[in-house]
Design a protein around this motif. Structure first.
Motif, short mmCIF file in Angstrom:
data_model
loop_
_atom_site.label_atom_id
_atom_site.label_comp_id
_atom_site.label_asym_id
_atom_site.label_seq_id
_atom_site.Cartn_x
_atom_site.Cartn_y
_atom_site.Cartn_z
N PRO A 1 0.84 -1.21 0.00
CA PRO A 1 0.00 0.00 0.00
C PRO A 1 0.87 1.25 0.00
N GLY A 2 0.39 2.27 -0.69
CA GLY A 2 1.12 3.54 -0.74
C GLY A 2 2.28 3.55 -1.70
N TYR A 3 2.28 2.66 -2.69
CA TYR A 3 3.44 2.59 -3.59
C TYR A 3 3.64 3.90 -4.35
N SER A 4 2.57 4.57 -4.74
CA SER A 4 2.73 5.82 -5.48
C SER A 4 3.45 6.86 -4.63
N GLN A 5 3.22 6.88 -3.32
CA GLN A 5 3.93 7.79 -2.42
C GLN A 5 5.38 7.33 -2.22
N LEU A 6 5.56 6.03 -2.22
CA LEU A 6 6.89 5.45 -2.01
C LEU A 6 7.86 5.90 -3.10
N ARG A 7 7.35 6.15 -4.29
CA ARG A 7 8.19 6.56 -5.40
C ARG A 7 8.86 7.91 -5.13
N ILE B 1 4.66 3.00 4.06
CA ILE B 1 3.94 1.74 3.97
C ILE B 1 3.10 1.51 5.22
N GLN B 2 3.66 1.74 6.39
CA GLN B 2 2.92 1.51 7.63
C GLN B 2 1.70 2.42 7.73
N THR B 3 1.86 3.66 7.33
CA THR B 3 0.72 4.60 7.34
C THR B 3 -0.40 4.09 6.46
N ILE C 1 -6.46 -5.12 2.52
CA ILE C 1 -5.66 -6.33 2.34
C ILE C 1 -4.96 -6.69 3.65
N TYR C 2 -4.26 -5.71 4.23
CA TYR C 2 -3.54 -5.99 5.47
C TYR C 2 -4.49 -6.04 6.66
N GLY C 3 -5.64 -5.40 6.54
CA GLY C 3 -6.62 -5.46 7.62
C GLY C 3 -7.28 -6.82 7.73
N ASN C 4 -7.25 -7.58 6.59
CA ASN C 4 -7.86 -8.91 6.57
C ASN C 4 -6.88 -10.02 6.86
N GLN C 5 -5.62 -9.66 7.08
CA GLN C 5 -4.60 -10.69 7.32
C GLN C 5 -4.36 -10.90 8.81
N TYR D 1 16.33 5.45 3.02
CA TYR D 1 15.23 5.03 2.15
C TYR D 1 14.35 4.01 2.85
N GLN D 2 14.96 3.04 3.50
CA GLN D 2 14.18 2.00 4.19
C GLN D 2 13.33 2.61 5.31
N THR D 3 13.92 3.49 6.10
CA THR D 3 13.18 4.10 7.22
C THR D 3 12.01 4.94 6.73
N LYS D 4 12.28 5.81 5.77
CA LYS D 4 11.22 6.69 5.25
C LYS D 4 10.18 5.90 4.46
N GLY D 5 10.65 4.93 3.69
CA GLY D 5 9.73 4.12 2.90
C GLY D 5 8.80 3.29 3.75
#
Length: 468
Positions: free
Chosen positions: A417-423, A455-457, A464-468, A447-451
């Motif tokens: 989730p949030g891949y467009s922001q991750l870019r 993703i966590q947000t 998807i992650y709410g159903n796992q 990059y890992q910390t900010k990325g």
């Protein structure tokens, strides 16, 4: 005697009349039932697509336009559809207006029923719960005909959300004439081959181009394209960061670039830049810039996909560009297995809450994604189906190479989730690396910390992650 005969005749007439009346009643009942079955319920669905290709099978068809295929598919679908009296409306929307139109229509409760687009651009809509799973319409024959790497790209959590139709793979492109001029003939692959080099061979190629490329013929030319001005074309940078074996995402969808292999990849990018193996100043150079440099033979190796590659070839034929021998290669890796990725294009179904419309939408998607004749239109890009690639390989010789290459594909988005922001997080770290304002260790850690924060947000609001 005459009275008895008269009585028998009367009884016989009564029986005959009763039988005929019964038959007439049954015939009328059958006729009424037939009439009822002919009056199917009307269900209308709306299909949106961004411009993909013109025509049904070929752009040379009379009146070919971007909606031709889907209008044809709709006619064929409704003619054979028995569940409802279905109507399919087709609308082409501009790619740069896609998100605005979708968000407005989702807010007002009027989204399209079907959208046909690159999956990479629609992943966040899956996480928002706007799209419905399509797992129930995927058949075994399609699973066999379409490579698993394509299914991985359209699977979020445990479900398939898009039906793969075609794809646009990313590779390297190289100027074979420049290779030969630098004495690197042995590294040139066939003109219908996607050449694979080991990482050691690739480094030999870069050094050979820098040291031996004739300056009188190729003035102001460099071995390899490198860029980090913005997020455009960033998928190739993501591939380079995987060159030493880092898997990038873990099984929970978190970035795990900050390990020895990730640091090694970042250090390699800085090393080739400092060695003069790339165009200077990659921190202020865009993907469009290096594409132009490659076309003008100022770069021997660049990035490409089938659209860019075919456009370059077409511009050579038309005289817009000076002709040279452009060929394809994979991104190398330390393991020897090449790296490749792709942008899968297919259809998704919006969760409109209207069960009948969603049923028709799913049936339509399955129909045009599996119909033996309609799937042939995927030849207008690169087919995801091996059967289509095989059928058209004589017409499109690179289809076989792309199909064989599918086993090397990695899912560059991780479907997080949030891949467009991750870019927006990656290129500033690469800029700092190339300018010397950051080290490889710090770049991957930042990059890992900010990325992962991005993703966590977004995981907090992901179905998807709410159903796992």
């Amino acid at each position: 005697m005459n009275s008895k005969r008269f009585l028998v005749t009367i009884v016989a007439l009564i029986l005959l009349t009763s039988i005929m009346a019964g038959c007439s009643s049954k015939n009328n009942e059958a006729g009424n039932n037939a009439g009822d079955s002919g009056k199917k319920e009307k269900v209308a669905i709306k299909v949106w697509l961004t411009p993909q290709w013109k025509g049904v099978l070929d752009a040379t068809e009379p009146g070919a336009d971007y909606d031709s295929f889907f209008k044809h598919a709709a006619e064929k679908f409704t003619a054979q559809y028995s569940k409802y009296d279905a109507k399919v409306d087709v609308e082409v929307i501009a790619g740069d207006q896609r998100d605005q139109l979708l968000n407005v229509n989702l807010s007002s409760g009027t989204p399209p029923d079907v959208i046909f687009e690159s999956v990479f651009a629609l992943g966040d809509y899956v996480h928002r719960g706007a799209l419905a799973p399509l797992t129930d319409i995927v058949d075994d024959a399609s699973k066999k005909d379409i490579a698993q790497s394509y299914w991985d790209s359209v699977t979020f959590g445990k479900d398939v959300y898009f039906y793969p139709f075609q794809n646009n793979p990313g590779t390297l492109v190289y100027n074979a004439d420049m290779f030969k001029a630098a004495g690197l003939e042995k590294f040139v692959g066939g003109d219908t081959e996607i050449k694979t080099w080991t990482l050691a061979e690739y480094e030999e190629i870069l050094k050979g181009l820098k040291d031996n490329l004739p300056k009188d013929k190729y003035s102001n030319a460099y071995p390899m394209a490198l860029y980090a001005m913005n997020n455009q074309g960033d998928t190739w940078n993501l591939a380079y960061l995987r060159m030493f074996g880092n898997k990038f995402f873990d099984d929970q969808g978190n970035i795990v670039l900050d390990d020895a292999n990730g640091v090694k990849a970042a250090a390699w990018l800085k090393k080739i830049k400092d060695a003069g193996y790339t165009n200077p100043g990659p921190e202020s150079v865009s993907s469009n810039d290096v594409n132009g440099m490659f076309q003008n033979q100022q770069l021997a190796i660049s990035f490409t996909n089938p659209v860019l590659f075919n456009n370059t070839k077409a511009d050579m034929e038309s005289g817009k560009l000076k002709k040279f021998d452009a060929r394809l290669a994979n991104i190398p890796s330390e393991s020897g297995d090449p790296l490749s990725f792709t942008y899968v294009t297919g259809a998704g179904v919006f969760n409109t809450k209207d069960e009948k419309r969603m049923e028709v939408a799913k049936d339509f998607v399955k129909f045009f994604s599996t119909d033996p004749e309609l799937v042939k239109s995927s030849k207008n890009a690169i087919p995801v189906r091996s059967s289509v690639a095989e059928e058209f390989k004589s017409e499109k010789p690179l289809f076989a190479a792309y199909d064989a290459n599918s086993k090397y594909l990695f899912n560059f988005t991780g479907n997080v989730p949030g891949y467009s922001q991750l870019r927006e997080v990656l290129y500033p770290e690469l800029q700092a690396l190339y300018m010397g304002a950051s080290t490889p260790e710090r770049a991957v850690k930042e990059y890992q910390t900010k990325g992962n924060k991005v993703i966590q947000t977004n995981k907090a609001n992901s179905v998807i992650y709410g159903n796992q």
